[in-house]
Design an enzyme around this catalytic site. Structure first.
Site: not given
Lengths: 766, 240
Positions: B94, B211, B213
């Protein structure tokens, strides 16, 4: 200086009192300081007497009202700090910055207690953004009550919806712009569109933070000789008299001129401020900490001194400025954002300065703690103000004679006197699903980062958001609730219902309600009917809090929400915190498997009064809402939570706006599966099919269970004294509802189209 | 720079002022037993022997001026560039992707999302390449669900760049629907050719807007992101 005190909003009586306290004519700086500290916004002079009614004690309470935020223990050495605060007036003047700085302000309140903010919620109200069916020329709108129609009283003619859409879109963008940048997820909230808010939108922002007990810090100054340290942004002329002055008077045609007094947010600086504060708290470098909000240095320094029973000497010439030629009084009252005030020992000062340096933030010793009990203001060594801190923090009370508002009535409407619906029930249903007050809020929450920090288990769109606690394996549930229409019809019942619904929403995801924060949005309290609404709403809220055993740990009051003499609906917003021991023991609104049994818990008869259906299809808000039976409510929520912990429930959904039919539709849409139900058991004696479908009542929850546990679940309800009725079963590609002789069939696809796109389409309709 | 030969796989997570996904990245990597994540401060001058450098999501420098435009001048970015020039693995998520384009470590540039609104939602991605250290445990054509969360994610590039990207097969992920169709409807931000993530010519620097994560645990939205970290761990442990 008689002209000055009046200009600053002080009354002649207050001016006399100031002279008496000071023992002389006050200086300009002193008068400016008094006027802000004794404004409604800072001094709560019209509301303090009523606020004492709230229950504030409980075994979990570590900090009740009166601090930057309240704190409750959640076990495992952890605690939750939370508060909700309004930024209504600035948002009405400049929606993006007003909303953004509202979020910034409430975030600072939370980390000023030492807590890391873990989520935001926002409760919003605007004027209507699109016409209702009742606005058609041939509609059967009935008279009486408050007419719902676009446009504010006194607003410019033409395009009444454009202004509201502008406010709504920019407020949402402002909330996202600030919260997203801060790395704090926005996980919930509510929004309603009512004509009564067209002159005064409501923007209430709530933050919840997590803190270890040993890291909690308060704002009580202590230690004569300690430094008073200002850090964060520089001080400018922005927001001079912004929140505090705007929020203590009604709006009139001079609204636009007030734009420059709205503060401008800088979330990047606030993010650095957050990190540096938490870093320094971790190493115990602060004696006390306070954020600078409304009335800036004035309120923060006098409150810190008053709480500690000490004095503070403040040197305005040391404050880092954006504009060099600022006067001492301007420096004292500036509302520049992203600033904090701390009390630091001389020994810790170098560490604090070094940490700020590392994060590229200004950090200046601007004063010291004294034993005078006074806030003394110096400019280049010359004393320009000297005031007793406790007098500043103790604004005179204003008592207004209470008057019942004219529109309130003692009995509900006679539903039989309403004309029959002039459209097929399926059509009304699709209209309600697409109504701006009901339709999916996805358009809003997709503009918010709702996932950062990796705790969001139940996303926005459920009854309450659920956040896991990484540290304990438990979870927190949070929601906001408040129905202005209901409270307008009966402030006492409306206040009670707001707390009951918030607790119900938290219970429906599997958590036990443990604490309340609230924001009380009302009109001009100098008027008897408004003060009457305020006092009765508080009474209702307090009774409900007592019934649930849930303390009020923080709150905020926003009065003077009036334009051209027209007040908003009285709107108490309740922020509820729930706690669950096990994140896996949770429940959502979505129907699961075909064959699951659908039940309705609670048997309160549905009512037209104050319902979304009444507003949209009959063009009025009238009658009296049903009272919440608190005993029944407590039992019902207990059963829901127990059934969730025992793994019995497939789904649970609070039945509120739009009534039973809308609650069923939402469970269908969320699960992507239909249902076949017979609603006669929920009729409550009414022969009107539209009332059974769309009438609203408190203390009702739609649940579904696997067929194998249906019997056991009904026994559980029966044993607890909670009414339950089997409505039907989950399955199919449509919601099929039978009521009396009528069959209503709504395909999932049609409902989805209405519900998913309702809000966005309302913003575009011409 | 010295490569490690034993122990856990070291992930250096660079913290810029305004980063806000560094904690999440740390937490997510904590769910992989072989990972050894640690923070790096943007003013540092030493990467401390990483196996992988991650530029996390957030709003470095408040996204002021232009997203990523200021962060690329942070002192540590010189070390990151040297590390990648020597073949070191760098992943920008990002805001990290935005910084990598500003630093010219990846092709293209970011525009505001079409619709001019921030967008946070679940997103399907089609895996275009699996011969990279970031995707080796995935299969070409796999559809993974990884959320997006950004205001400036409309990746774009000039015609010449696009040709080169095409010729060298630099695109690793494209936005798609649940069935894997790369359609305009499935494009959340207006990125050219639905590009969600791409690598440099060396294949050792990946930037992606979604994302990963955020989806490493089923309790918070699924495990769609684990494949990327699994791939990196596999790769590093194999080449040692």
């Amino acid at each position: 200086m008689p002209e000055l005190y009046a200009e600053l909003g002080l009354t002649a009586g207050e001016y006399e009192k100031i002279k008496e306290i000071q023992g002389r004519v006050p200086t300009h700086v002193e008068l400016a300081v008094y006027s802000l500290m004794w404004s409604e916004h800072c001094g709560y002079k019209h509301s303090r007497a009523y606020l004492r009614r709230f229950p504030v004690d409980g075994e979990r309470v570590l900090q009740g009202p009166g601090e930057n935020a309240g704190i409750v223990d959640i076990g495992g050495g952890l605690a939750v700090a939370m508060k909700v605060e309004s930024h209504n007036h600035p948002s009405a003047v400049e929606p993006y910055q007003g909303a953004a700085t509202g979020v910034g302000g409430i975030l600072r309140d939370i980390f000023a207690m030492g807590a890391r903010p873990i989520c935001n919620l926002d409760s919003l109200r605007f004027g209507e953004i699109a016409p209702s069916p009742a606005h058609r020329a041939d509609s059967p709108a009935v008279g009486g009550g408050r007419q719902a129609e676009g446009g504010a009283p006194g607003a410019p003619a033409g395009a009444p919806y454009d202004r509201q859409r502008y406010l709504f879109e920019h407020v949402v963008a402002g909330i996202g712009g600030y919260g997203n940048c801060m790395g704090v997820p926005t996980v919930g909230g509510e929004v309603y569109f009512e004509d009564a808010y067209s002159g005064n939108c409501l923007v209430n922002a709530m933050t919840v933070g997590l803190v270890r007990h040993e890291n909690i810090v308060r704002s009580k100054a202590a230690g004569v000789g300690n430094h008073v340290v200002l850090f964060g942004s520089k001080t400018g002329r922005d927001g001079i008299g912004g929140a505090s002055v705007l929020a203590s008077q009604e709006f009139d045609e001079k609204l636009e001129e007030k734009r420059p007094s709205v503060q401008v947010g800088d979330p990047f600086t606030e993010k650095k401020l957050l990190e540096v504060c938490l870093e320094l708290l971790q190493s115990g470098r602060f004696v006390a900490l306070q954020d600078l909000g409304a009335a800036g240095i004035t309120s923060s320094s006098s409150e810190m001194a008053a709480k500690g029973g000490v004095g503070i000497d403040f040197h305005t010439d040391r404050v880092p400025l954006r504009e060099a030629d600022m006067e001492p009084w301007e420096i004292m009252i500036s509302e520049s954002q992203e600033r904090m005030l701390a009390i630091v020992t001389p020994a810790d000062q170098p560490e604090v300065a070094a940490a700020c340096e590392r994060w590229d933030l200004d950090c200046t010793v601007v004063g010291e703690v004294t034993n005078t009990g006074h806030l003394r203001v110096f400019h280049h060594g010359e004393m320009v103000g000297d005031m007793p801190a406790d007098a500043l923090a103790d604004a005179p009370l204003c008592v207004v004679e209470l008057e019942r508002p004219d529109h309130e009535v003692d009995s509900p409407v006679d539903a039989a006197s309403y004309p029959p619906p002039d459209a097929p029930l399926a059509e009304i249903m699709l209209d309600l699903l697409a109504a701006p007050d009901i339709a999916s809020r996805r358009w809003i929450w997709e503009q918010y980062d709702h996932q950062v920090q990796l705790n969001t288990v139940i996303l926005p769109g459920g009854d309450a958001a659920l956040l896991r606690l990484k540290e304990t394996g438990g979870a927190l549930a949070v929601c906001t609730d408040g129905n202005g229409r209901h409270t307008y019809l009966d402030p006492y019942r409306g206040g009670k219902a707001a707390v009951a619904e918030a607790a119900r929403n938290v219970s429906c995801v599997g958590a036990e309600p443990i604490a309340v924060t609230n924001c009380l949005n009302f009109g001009n309290p100098e008027k008897g009917p408004i003060s009457s609404q305020l006092s009765r709403a508080i009474e209702g809220m307090a009774e409900a809090c007592e019934a649930f055993g849930v303390p009020v740990i923080s709150g905020n009051v926003s009065l003077y929400n009036e334009s051209f003499g027209q007040a908003i609906y009285p709107t108490p917003v309740v922020g509820m915190l729930g706690l669950s021991d096990d994140v896996e023991a949770r429940c959502g609104v979505a129907f699961g498997d075909a064959g699951d049994v659908v039940l309705l818990l609670g048997d309160a008869p549905p009512a037209l009064d104050g319902s979304e259906y009444q507003k949209r299809w009959f063009g009025c808000v009238e009658g009296r809402i049903p009272d919440v039976d608190l005993e029944a409510e407590v039992l019902l929520q207990g059963v829901v939570r127990k059934a969730i912990v025992d793994g019995m429930l497939r789904s649970a959904h609070d039945c509120s706006d739009g009534g039973l039919a809308v609650a069923l539709a939402e469970s269908c849409l969320s699960g992507g599966i239909g249902a076949r139900v017979d609603l006669d058991p929920a009729a409550g004696g009414s022969g009107r099919h539209d009332l059974v479908l769309f009438g609203e009542a408190p203390t009702r929850v739609v649940v579904s269970v696997a067929p194998a546990v249906s019997g056991a679940f009904q026994k559980l309800c029966e044993g607890a004294g909670v009414p339950s009725a089997v409505l039907g079963t989950v399955g199919g590609e449509a919601l099929r509802m039978a009521v009396g002789w009528e069959q209503i069939e709504l395909p999932l696809a049609a409902m989805r189209d209405a519900y998913d796109n309702g809000l966005e389409r309302a913003l575009e309709v011409r | 720079m010295t490569a490690r030969t034993s122990g856990g796989v070291r992930f250096g997570i660079v913290v810029f002022p305004g980063s806000n996904c560094e904690y999440d990245t740390m937490h997510a990597l904590g769910t992989f037993p072989e990972a050894e994540p640690y923070y790096l401060w943007h003013k540092d001058h030493d990467l401390r022997a990483p196996d992988v450098v991650i530029l996390p999501g957030g709003f470095s420098y408040g996204d002021y001026l232009r997203t990523g435009a200021i962060a690329r001048f942070s002192p540590l970015m010189r070390e990151v560039a040297a590390f990648s020039d020597a073949g070191g693995l760098v992943m920008g998520i990002c805001n990290g992707f935005q910084i990598l384009t500003e630093a010219h470590m990846l092709h293209g540039a970011m525009l505001r999302n079409r619709g001019l609104k921030f967008v946070c939602r679940a997103q399907h991605l089609r895996v275009e390449r699996t011969d990279t250290p970031f995707t080796r445990s995935l299969r070409v054509g796999d559809v993974v669900q990884i959320p997006v969360n950004h205001n400036e994610g409309a990746w774009t590039a000039g015609a010449e760049s696009l040709q080169e990207i095409e010729d060298r097969r630099l695109v690793v992920f494209r936005y798609c629907d649940a069935q894997g169709n790369v359609t305009d409807d499935a494009n959340p931000n207006g990125a050219v050719d639905n590009v969600a993530g791409l690598v440099n010519e060396g294949g050792n620097v990946l930037g992606l807007m979604p994302h990963p994560e955020r989806v490493c645990e089923s309790v918070v939205g699924g495990a769609g992101g684990r494949g990327l970290f699994d791939s990196l761990l596999e790769h590093v442990l194999e080449v040692r």
